[in-house]
Write a protein that holds these residues in place. Sequence first.
Motif, PDB file in Angstrom:
ATOM      1  N   ALA A  84       0.842  -1.198   0.000  1.00 32.74           N
ATOM      2  CA  ALA A  84       0.000   0.000   0.000  1.00 32.74           C
ATOM      3  C   ALA A  84       0.874   1.243   0.000  1.00 32.74           C
ATOM      4  N   VAL A  85       0.441   2.262  -0.739  1.00 35.42           N
ATOM      5  CA  VAL A  85       1.215   3.492  -0.907  1.00 35.42           C
ATOM      6  C   VAL A  85       0.317   4.699  -0.662  1.00 35.42           C
ATOM      7  N   THR A  86       0.833   5.676   0.063  1.00 39.16           N
ATOM      8  CA  THR A  86       0.233   7.011   0.139  1.00 39.16           C
ATOM      9  C   THR A  86       1.230   7.993  -0.468  1.00 39.16           C
ATOM     10  N   VAL A  87       0.802   8.773  -1.431  1.00 38.21           N
ATOM     11  CA  VAL A  87       1.686   9.718  -2.101  1.00 38.21           C
ATOM     12  C   VAL A  87       1.698  11.032  -1.324  1.00 38.21           C
ATOM     13  N   ILE A  88       2.849  11.377  -0.756  1.00 41.05           N
ATOM     14  CA  ILE A  88       3.004  12.610   0.015  1.00 41.05           C
ATOM     15  C   ILE A  88       3.316  13.788  -0.907  1.00 41.05           C
ATOM     16  N   GLY A  89       4.198  13.574  -1.851  1.00 42.28           N
ATOM     17  CA  GLY A  89       4.534  14.572  -2.864  1.00 42.28           C
ATOM     18  C   GLY A  89       4.541  13.916  -4.219  1.00 42.28           C
ATOM     19  N   GLY A  90       3.615  14.280  -5.081  1.00 37.84           N
ATOM     20  CA  GLY A  90       3.432  13.575  -6.344  1.00 37.84           C
ATOM     21  C   GLY A  90       4.364  14.047  -7.451  1.00 37.84           C
ATOM     22  N   SER A  91       4.339  13.295  -8.555  1.00 37.75           N
ATOM     23  CA  SER A  91       5.162  13.610  -9.720  1.00 37.75           C
ATOM     24  C   SER A  91       4.684  12.778 -10.897  1.00 37.75           C
ATOM     25  N   THR A 109      -0.454  11.298  -8.028  1.00 42.85           N
ATOM     26  CA  THR A 109      -0.901  12.583  -7.515  1.00 42.85           C
ATOM     27  C   THR A 109      -0.797  12.638  -5.993  1.00 42.85           C
ATOM     28  N   THR A 110      -0.442  13.808  -5.500  1.00 42.26           N
ATOM     29  CA  THR A 110      -0.310  14.026  -4.058  1.00 42.26           C
ATOM     30  C   THR A 110      -1.617  13.679  -3.340  1.00 42.26           C
ATOM     31  N   GLY A 111      -1.509  12.904  -2.262  1.00 42.84           N
ATOM     32  CA  GLY A 111      -2.668  12.520  -1.469  1.00 42.84           C
ATOM     33  C   GLY A 111      -3.350  11.251  -1.909  1.00 42.84           C
ATOM     34  N   SER A 112      -2.935  10.675  -3.034  1.00 42.79           N
ATOM     35  CA  SER A 112      -3.596   9.464  -3.523  1.00 42.79           C
ATOM     36  C   SER A 112      -3.123   8.226  -2.768  1.00 42.79           C
ATOM     37  N   VAL A 113      -3.982   7.219  -2.737  1.00 43.62           N
ATOM     38  CA  VAL A 113      -3.702   5.941  -2.089  1.00 43.62           C
ATOM     39  C   VAL A 113      -3.764   4.856  -3.155  1.00 43.62           C
ATOM     40  N   ILE A 114      -2.742   3.999  -3.195  1.00 43.91           N
ATOM     41  CA  ILE A 114      -2.612   2.973  -4.231  1.00 43.91           C
ATOM     42  C   ILE A 114      -2.344   1.636  -3.560  1.00 43.91           C
ATOM     43  N   TYR A 115      -2.885   0.574  -4.124  1.00 37.37           N
ATOM     44  CA  TYR A 115      -2.709  -0.768  -3.550  1.00 37.37           C
ATOM     45  C   TYR A 115      -2.255  -1.732  -4.638  1.00 37.37           C
ATOM     46  N   ASN A 129      11.377   9.040 -12.015  1.00 37.97           N
ATOM     47  CA  ASN A 129      10.680  10.292 -11.731  1.00 37.97           C
ATOM     48  C   ASN A 129      10.966  11.256 -12.880  1.00 37.97           C
ATOM     49  N   THR A 130       9.970  11.498 -13.716  1.00 37.28           N
ATOM     50  CA  THR A 130      10.158  12.356 -14.884  1.00 37.28           C
ATOM     51  C   THR A 130       9.740  13.800 -14.620  1.00 37.28           C
ATOM     52  N   GLY A 131       9.279  14.095 -13.403  1.00 39.28           N
ATOM     53  CA  GLY A 131       8.849  15.448 -13.079  1.00 39.28           C
ATOM     54  C   GLY A 131       9.967  16.283 -12.487  1.00 39.28           C
ATOM     55  N   PRO A 132       9.689  17.555 -12.164  1.00 36.00           N
ATOM     56  CA  PRO A 132      10.711  18.467 -11.635  1.00 36.00           C
ATOM     57  C   PRO A 132      10.881  18.409 -10.127  1.00 36.00           C
ATOM     58  N   ASP A 133      10.013  17.661  -9.432  1.00 43.12           N
ATOM     59  CA  ASP A 133      10.033  17.648  -7.970  1.00 43.12           C
ATOM     60  C   ASP A 133      10.277  16.240  -7.429  1.00 43.12           C
ATOM     61  N   LEU A 134      10.649  16.184  -6.155  1.00 45.51           N
ATOM     62  CA  LEU A 134      10.842  14.921  -5.472  1.00 45.51           C
ATOM     63  C   LEU A 134       9.543  14.116  -5.436  1.00 45.51           C
ATOM     64  N   LEU A 135       9.616  12.828  -5.785  1.00 48.23           N
ATOM     65  CA  LEU A 135       8.496  11.903  -5.586  1.00 48.23           C
ATOM     66  C   LEU A 135       8.646  11.293  -4.195  1.00 48.23           C
ATOM     67  N   HIS A 136       7.672  11.562  -3.331  1.00 45.02           N
ATOM     68  CA  HIS A 136       7.750  11.188  -1.923  1.00 45.02           C
ATOM     69  C   HIS A 136       6.529  10.332  -1.586  1.00 45.02           C
ATOM     70  N   GLN A 137       6.778   9.112  -1.104  1.00 46.11           N
ATOM     71  CA  GLN A 137       5.703   8.197  -0.751  1.00 46.11           C
ATOM     72  C   GLN A 137       5.933   7.616   0.643  1.00 46.11           C
ATOM     73  N   ILE A 138       4.843   7.261   1.308  1.00 37.42           N
ATOM     74  CA  ILE A 138       4.889   6.340   2.437  1.00 37.42           C
ATOM     75  C   ILE A 138       4.285   5.036   1.937  1.00 37.42           C
ATOM     76  N   ALA A 139       5.048   3.952   2.039  1.00 37.00           N
ATOM     77  CA  ALA A 139       4.598   2.657   1.537  1.00 37.00           C
ATOM     78  C   ALA A 139       4.796   1.604   2.616  1.00 37.00           C
ATOM     79  N   PHE A 140       3.957   0.580   2.593  1.00 31.88           N
ATOM     80  CA  PHE A 140       4.183  -0.529   3.513  1.00 31.88           C
ATOM     81  C   PHE A 140       3.756  -1.847   2.880  1.00 31.88           C
ATOM     82  N   GLU A 141       4.497  -2.889   3.255  1.00 31.32           N
ATOM     83  CA  GLU A 141       4.210  -4.248   2.829  1.00 31.32           C
ATOM     84  C   GLU A 141       3.470  -4.984   3.937  1.00 31.32           C
ATOM     85  N   LEU A 142       2.500  -5.824   3.568  1.00 35.52           N
ATOM     86  CA  LEU A 142       1.800  -6.669   4.518  1.00 35.52           C
ATOM     87  C   LEU A 142       2.567  -7.975   4.631  1.00 35.52           C
TER      88      LEU A 142
END
Length: 247
Positions: A84-91, A109-115, A129-142
Amino acid sequence: MPYRSRRSGCHHPFTRRHLFAIAAAGLAVTALPISATGATSDVVETDEEPHHHVIFQNGVIRLMRVLIPAGKATLWHEHTHDYAVTVIGGSTVHTGSREDGSSMDGEMTTGSVIYGAYQDKHAIRRITNTGPDLLHQIAFELLRPSAGDFGKADRSEASVFALVLDEQRLKAWHLTLEAGASTPIYRQDGPGVRVVLSGRRIIETKPGEIGHEGVVQAGDAAFTLPATRVLTNAGPTQLSLIEFELR
């Protein structure tokens, strides 16, 4: 949709990302050694990929902060656990699949949740990361191989929680509280993860106990235990959280 794509390959349930470098015509291709799992020797486990920083682990989850600078790419890495991933800073991203050699461009996108359901069907991926900003995620494995029968994971009576993910093993809700506002009392049945999208200060109060106050900021993440509680936004700005709960 939290993830928008411009496809040039097959669909994938997580980020639907695919990338494979094909040797130039006429050049010899040297086969890479194959591991017992079918991955080539240049593939690492997800938690060993240098952009995936493990910040917490127990017998239930492995929590990671994923940081991919602009223009940089991960190594090829293999997902073997539901994820599971939560995008903190998107790109925008260019992503790939080693399985079929396809590739695609898209956006996280920032704020999105992906599974990603990888427990029964492993996947080898690479992200650029093809964008101009840092791609920042919080992710965890079950890390548990199946659902834990923790409980019903139902917060329908607390309407401030908006359901954003409903999978067999995991649910997630988005909580937004204005300054000074509180949730109604609610029950968390199974262990989970709390991810902060915005805010400054939070008070957590359990029945019969005094409140526990903490300072927070965007990108904070914590493992949470089952409990009955109330959350209060004790800061001057809006508090926004994603709360995951295992089933």
